[in-house]
Design a protein around this motif. Structure first.
Motif, PDB file in Angstrom:
ATOM      1  N   GLN A 123     -52.508 -86.731 -30.254  1.00  0.00           N
ATOM      2  CA  GLN A 123     -51.867 -85.505 -30.708  1.00  0.00           C
ATOM      3  C   GLN A 123     -52.823 -84.657 -31.540  1.00  0.00           C
ATOM      4  OE1 GLN A 123     -47.878 -86.279 -32.417  1.00  0.00           O
ATOM      5  NE2 GLN A 123     -48.145 -88.370 -31.685  1.00  0.00           N
ATOM      6  N   ASP A 124     -53.727 -85.329 -32.247  1.00  0.00           N
ATOM      7  CA  ASP A 124     -54.680 -84.630 -33.118  1.00  0.00           C
ATOM      8  C   ASP A 124     -56.126 -84.877 -32.682  1.00  0.00           C
ATOM      9  OD1 ASP A 124     -52.629 -83.665 -34.978  1.00  0.00           O
ATOM     10  OD2 ASP A 124     -52.413 -85.775 -35.518  1.00  0.00           O
TER      11      ASP A 124
ATOM     12  N   ALA B 194     -46.301 -79.196 -23.274  1.00  0.00           N
ATOM     13  CA  ALA B 194     -47.423 -78.615 -23.995  1.00  0.00           C
ATOM     14  C   ALA B 194     -48.459 -79.686 -24.272  1.00  0.00           C
ATOM     15  CB  ALA B 194     -46.926 -78.000 -25.313  1.00  0.00           C
ATOM     16  N   ASP B 195     -49.703 -79.211 -24.531  1.00  0.00           N
ATOM     17  CA  ASP B 195     -50.766 -80.173 -24.803  1.00  0.00           C
ATOM     18  C   ASP B 195     -50.452 -81.009 -26.022  1.00  0.00           C
ATOM     19  OD1 ASP B 195     -52.227 -79.529 -22.666  1.00  0.00           O
ATOM     20  OD2 ASP B 195     -53.678 -78.290 -23.718  1.00  0.00           O
ATOM     21  N   ARG B 196     -49.964 -80.386 -27.107  1.00  0.00           N
ATOM     22  CA  ARG B 196     -49.662 -81.152 -28.314  1.00  0.00           C
ATOM     23  C   ARG B 196     -48.260 -81.721 -28.191  1.00  0.00           C
ATOM     24  NH1 ARG B 196     -51.104 -81.859 -33.534  1.00  0.00           N
ATOM     25  NH2 ARG B 196     -52.942 -80.578 -33.232  1.00  0.00           N
ATOM     26  N   ILE B 197     -48.131 -83.005 -28.425  1.00  0.00           N
ATOM     27  CA  ILE B 197     -46.834 -83.664 -28.386  1.00  0.00           C
ATOM     28  C   ILE B 197     -46.284 -83.672 -29.804  1.00  0.00           C
ATOM     29  CG2 ILE B 197     -45.592 -85.781 -27.793  1.00  0.00           C
ATOM     30  CD1 ILE B 197     -47.969 -86.487 -26.025  1.00  0.00           C
ATOM     31  N   THR B 198     -45.240 -82.923 -30.068  1.00  0.00           N
ATOM     32  CA  THR B 198     -44.680 -82.904 -31.411  1.00  0.00           C
ATOM     33  C   THR B 198     -43.770 -84.086 -31.592  1.00  0.00           C
ATOM     34  OG1 THR B 198     -42.871 -81.524 -30.682  1.00  0.00           O
ATOM     35  CG2 THR B 198     -44.806 -80.400 -31.559  1.00  0.00           C
TER      36      THR B 198
ATOM     37  N   GLY C 290     -47.606 -89.510 -21.925  1.00  0.00           N
ATOM     38  CA  GLY C 290     -48.819 -89.163 -22.672  1.00  0.00           C
ATOM     39  C   GLY C 290     -49.780 -88.336 -21.845  1.00  0.00           C
ATOM     40  N   GLN C 291     -49.618 -87.020 -21.881  1.00  0.00           N
ATOM     41  CA  GLN C 291     -50.387 -86.153 -20.997  1.00  0.00           C
ATOM     42  C   GLN C 291     -51.714 -85.708 -21.577  1.00  0.00           C
ATOM     43  OE1 GLN C 291     -47.685 -82.995 -19.859  1.00  0.00           O
ATOM     44  NE2 GLN C 291     -46.681 -84.288 -18.332  1.00  0.00           N
ATOM     45  N   ARG C 292     -52.056 -86.162 -22.777  1.00  0.00           N
ATOM     46  CA  ARG C 292     -53.333 -85.755 -23.352  1.00  0.00           C
ATOM     47  C   ARG C 292     -54.408 -86.815 -23.185  1.00  0.00           C
ATOM     48  NH1 ARG C 292     -53.807 -81.423 -26.568  1.00  0.00           N
ATOM     49  NH2 ARG C 292     -55.366 -82.433 -27.906  1.00  0.00           N
ATOM     50  N   ILE C 293     -54.092 -87.930 -22.529  1.00  0.00           N
ATOM     51  CA  ILE C 293     -55.113 -88.925 -22.242  1.00  0.00           C
ATOM     52  C   ILE C 293     -55.037 -89.347 -20.781  1.00  0.00           C
ATOM     53  CG2 ILE C 293     -55.150 -89.799 -24.617  1.00  0.00           C
ATOM     54  CD1 ILE C 293     -53.593 -92.231 -23.652  1.00  0.00           C
ATOM     55  N   ARG C 294     -56.176 -89.728 -20.244  1.00  0.00           N
ATOM     56  CA  ARG C 294     -56.264 -90.297 -18.899  1.00  0.00           C
ATOM     57  C   ARG C 294     -56.763 -91.725 -19.040  1.00  0.00           C
ATOM     58  NH1 ARG C 294     -57.596 -88.601 -13.459  1.00  0.00           N
ATOM     59  NH2 ARG C 294     -57.972 -86.455 -14.092  1.00  0.00           N
ATOM     60  N   ILE C 295     -55.999 -92.669 -18.511  1.00  0.00           N
ATOM     61  CA  ILE C 295     -56.350 -94.085 -18.574  1.00  0.00           C
ATOM     62  C   ILE C 295     -57.065 -94.491 -17.286  1.00  0.00           C
ATOM     63  CG2 ILE C 295     -55.426 -96.434 -18.668  1.00  0.00           C
ATOM     64  CD1 ILE C 295     -55.185 -95.054 -21.286  1.00  0.00           C
ATOM     65  N   THR C 296     -58.207 -95.136 -17.427  1.00  0.00           N
ATOM     66  CA  THR C 296     -58.943 -95.664 -16.283  1.00  0.00           C
ATOM     67  C   THR C 296     -59.296 -97.118 -16.560  1.00  0.00           C
ATOM     68  OG1 THR C 296     -59.922 -93.476 -15.946  1.00  0.00           O
ATOM     69  CG2 THR C 296     -60.881 -95.305 -14.714  1.00  0.00           C
ATOM     70  N   VAL C 297     -59.114 -97.978 -15.563  1.00  0.00           N
ATOM     71  CA  VAL C 297     -59.338 -99.418 -15.738  1.00  0.00           C
ATOM     72  C   VAL C 297     -60.689 -99.820 -15.141  1.00  0.00           C
ATOM     73  CG1 VAL C 297     -58.429-101.725 -15.291  1.00  0.00           C
ATOM     74  CG2 VAL C 297     -56.856 -99.816 -15.627  1.00  0.00           C
ATOM     75  N   TYR C 298     -61.412-100.677 -15.870  1.00  0.00           N
ATOM     76  CA  TYR C 298     -62.718-101.178 -15.431  1.00  0.00           C
ATOM     77  C   TYR C 298     -62.701-102.697 -15.485  1.00  0.00           C
ATOM     78  CZ  TYR C 298     -64.060 -96.334 -16.255  1.00  0.00           C
ATOM     79  OH  TYR C 298     -64.116 -94.958 -16.222  1.00  0.00           O
ATOM     80  N   ASP C 299     -63.262-103.326 -14.466  1.00  0.00           N
ATOM     81  CA  ASP C 299     -63.222-104.774 -14.309  1.00  0.00           C
ATOM     82  C   ASP C 299     -64.382-105.428 -15.047  1.00  0.00           C
ATOM     83  OD1 ASP C 299     -62.891-107.387 -13.529  1.00  0.00           O
ATOM     84  OD2 ASP C 299     -63.222-107.031 -11.384  1.00  0.00           O
TER      85      ASP C 299
ATOM     86  N   PRO D 122     -58.937 -83.443 -30.485  1.00  0.00           N
ATOM     87  CA  PRO D 122     -59.344 -82.285 -29.683  1.00  0.00           C
ATOM     88  C   PRO D 122     -59.969 -82.730 -28.365  1.00  0.00           C
ATOM     89  CG  PRO D 122     -60.042 -82.027 -31.967  1.00  0.00           C
ATOM     90  CD  PRO D 122     -59.569 -83.438 -31.820  1.00  0.00           C
ATOM     91  N   ILE D 123     -59.604 -82.045 -27.303  1.00  0.00           N
ATOM     92  CA  ILE D 123     -60.130 -82.400 -25.983  1.00  0.00           C
ATOM     93  C   ILE D 123     -61.650 -82.280 -25.978  1.00  0.00           C
ATOM     94  CG2 ILE D 123     -60.059 -81.853 -23.520  1.00  0.00           C
ATOM     95  CD1 ILE D 123     -57.443 -82.929 -24.678  1.00  0.00           C
ATOM     96  N   GLY D 124     -62.289 -83.325 -25.464  1.00  0.00           N
ATOM     97  CA  GLY D 124     -63.738 -83.311 -25.340  1.00  0.00           C
ATOM     98  C   GLY D 124     -64.492 -83.707 -26.585  1.00  0.00           C
ATOM     99  N   ARG D 125     -63.782 -84.046 -27.651  1.00  0.00           N
ATOM    100  CA  ARG D 125     -64.434 -84.432 -28.895  1.00  0.00           C
ATOM    101  C   ARG D 125     -64.390 -85.950 -29.063  1.00  0.00           C
ATOM    102  NH1 ARG D 125     -67.772 -81.238 -30.852  1.00  0.00           N
ATOM    103  NH2 ARG D 125     -67.385 -82.025 -32.953  1.00  0.00           N
ATOM    104  N   PRO D 126     -65.225 -86.517 -29.952  1.00  0.00           N
ATOM    105  CA  PRO D 126     -65.167 -87.962 -30.196  1.00  0.00           C
ATOM    106  C   PRO D 126     -63.799 -88.388 -30.718  1.00  0.00           C
ATOM    107  CG  PRO D 126     -67.204 -87.037 -31.077  1.00  0.00           C
ATOM    108  CD  PRO D 126     -66.352 -85.876 -30.672  1.00  0.00           C
ATOM    109  N   PHE D 127     -63.443 -89.621 -30.437  1.00  0.00           N
ATOM    110  CA  PHE D 127     -62.170 -90.162 -30.912  1.00  0.00           C
ATOM    111  C   PHE D 127     -62.179 -90.217 -32.435  1.00  0.00           C
ATOM    112  CE2 PHE D 127     -59.395 -93.656 -32.209  1.00  0.00           C
ATOM    113  CZ  PHE D 127     -58.237 -93.366 -31.504  1.00  0.00           C
ATOM    114  N   PRO D 128     -61.120 -89.756 -33.098  1.00  0.00           N
ATOM    115  CA  PRO D 128     -61.078 -89.768 -34.570  1.00  0.00           C
ATOM    116  C   PRO D 128     -60.816 -91.174 -35.113  1.00  0.00           C
ATOM    117  CG  PRO D 128     -59.031 -88.867 -33.694  1.00  0.00           C
ATOM    118  CD  PRO D 128     -59.933 -89.090 -32.516  1.00  0.00           C
ATOM    119  N   GLU D 129     -61.878 -91.928 -35.278  1.00  0.00           N
ATOM    120  CA  GLU D 129     -61.764 -93.344 -35.630  1.00  0.00           C
ATOM    121  C   GLU D 129     -61.041 -93.561 -36.948  1.00  0.00           C
ATOM    122  OE1 GLU D 129     -64.720 -97.182 -36.423  1.00  0.00           O
ATOM    123  OE2 GLU D 129     -65.499 -95.365 -35.475  1.00  0.00           O
ATOM    124  N   ASN D 130     -61.159 -92.614 -37.878  1.00  0.00           N
ATOM    125  CA  ASN D 130     -60.488 -92.790 -39.171  1.00  0.00           C
ATOM    126  C   ASN D 130     -58.978 -92.949 -39.028  1.00  0.00           C
ATOM    127  OD1 ASN D 130     -60.690 -89.898 -38.401  1.00  0.00           O
ATOM    128  ND2 ASN D 130     -59.430 -89.588 -40.224  1.00  0.00           N
TER     129      ASN D 130
END
Length: 394
Positions: A334-335, A2-6, A94-103, A337-345
């Motif tokens: 886990q918390d 599932a999208d949310r990892i409990t 971790g299926q809710r994030i995609r990691i991409t590497v930049y040089d 939302p897809i497509g929203r800014p990262f919850p920095e708090n």
């Protein structure tokens, strides 16, 4: 999955992610992906538009950029961090994030702008302080937090968080332990430069806070002649119970025998977290019995075994920063939302987090506060004389 990892554990801890070497490696859709180059249009009778550059559109994952040097003199460290980041994804599924590497070796600002164009909403890295300075305003304008691998506290704050090992914390821990063992009069051998400046400030503050006395301090350039001159001047001053050699293990191996020639030959030698990276310190008799503070290695040793099994080489010690940064991103995802800014708090959780390098939390200034153990140099390696706390306040 599932999208949310409990998770059954309290939100502050993801140590289980780092500890379980037997975790299933959920590879599908989770590996780091290089930025694809647009393919040239197929020859057809009528004009065909060029394909749009960038990554495929994601609808079920948030994008996270890993900014590290993959070419140039720091390529080995950068690749090791990138590998560790990939391993964290595989270990956690971790299926809710995609990691991409930049040089970043091709230009930190260029890498940051490419990452933003690809839709990344969290930056892990870069490694070097000057690169953090280059990308910080770019990330800030886009509202993207930066979790960098530098240990230079001067670049932290305003959306920039540092995972690197702060020498001030290492110095404070070993000085505190020395005071608990009855040592009162302290001296310092300090290299010129930014690291030495931060170490000397930490030494003075720690000694004063612990009720000890600073009796001598000498600085030096990194040459044997300059080092000997500094030790000679140090030994001509008041006697001391402990002396901090705030430099790497190689310099310490050269300085310690000189210290033992002076009037404070029985003084306890202290070091910093840099000593952890130097094998064979105990081969220098003058360093046997010396103390230094570093993050604990028990979880790192397990991580190293898994890394070696996958990549057929040993990781750089700093690779753990990449692993733990991805663990942090996976937990927050886990918390998130897809497509929203990262919850920095979420980065400012005062209860902190757990990872390969033990407990850590980001202070108000954005620098990772860590728990350190105190180690003693022996003829065959190191032994722990004061374990790291399991958590903050414990």
């Amino acid at each position: 999955m599932a999208d949310r990892i409990t998770r059954p554990q309290a939100r502050r801890s993801f140590l289980g992610l780092a500890a379980l070497a037997g975790l299933s490696l959920f590879i599908a859709g989770c590996q780091m992906v290089p930025r694809p180059r647009p393919a040239p249009p197929e020859p057809v009778p009528t004009p065909t538009p060029e394909p749009t550059p960038g990554l495929p559109t994601d609808t079920d994952r948030n994008r996270v950029a890993v900014l590290v040097p993959l070419s140039g003199e720091n390529a080995g460290i950068g690749q090791s961090i990138a590998n560790a980041a990939n391993l964290a994804i595989l270990d956690t599924g971790g299926q809710r994030i995609r990691i991409t590497v930049y040089d970043t070796a091709k230009g930190a600002a260029v890498a940051a702008n490419e990452a933003l164009a690809d839709g990344n909403r969290l930056f892990l890295g870069p490694l070097l302080a000057e690169n953090v300075r280059a990308i910080a305003p770019i990330a800030a304008r886009a509202g993207v937090p930066v979790v960098a691998f530098s240990n230079d506290a001067s670049v932290a704050g305003d959306g920039v968080y540092l995972m690197g090992f702060d020498p001030a914390q290492s110095v404070d821990r070993v000085v505190g332990y020395a005071r608990s063992q009855g040592l009162e009069r302290f001296a310092g051998l300090i290299p010129n430069g930014d690291y030495g400046r931060r170490a000397s400030q930490a030494l003075i503050a720690s000694v004063e806070r612990g009720g000890g006395r600073m009796v001598a301090m000498q600085t030096y350039d990194r040459s044997r002649e300059a080092l000997r001159g500094a030790v000679t001047r140090l030994n001509a001053q008041s006697g001391y119970d402990a002396v901090l050699i705030a430099d790497n293990g190689r310099i310490a191996m050269g300085a310690a025998p000189m210290v033992r020639e002076g009037t404070s030959a029985d003084a306890r030698i202290l070091g910093t977290e840099l000593w952890k990276n130097e094998e064979g310190l105990g081969a220098t008799p003058a360093l046997r019995g010396a103390w230094f503070a570093s993050v604990p290695d028990n979880m790192f040793n397990q991580f190293r075994t898994r890394y070696r099994a996958r990549y057929s080489s040993n990781p750089y010690r700093l690779a753990s920063l990449g692993y733990d940064a991805v663990l942090l991103a996976v937990r927050v995802a886990q918390d998130w939302p897809i497509g929203r800014p990262f919850p920095e708090n979420e980065l400012r959780n005062p209860e902190g987090f757990m990872g390969v390098d033990g407990a850590f939390r980001f202070g108000s200034g954005g620098v990772a506060q860590r728990v350190f153990e105190v180690l003693q140099v022996t003829p065959v390696g190191f032994t722990t004389v004061s374990p790291a706390p399991k958590r903050f306040g414990g």
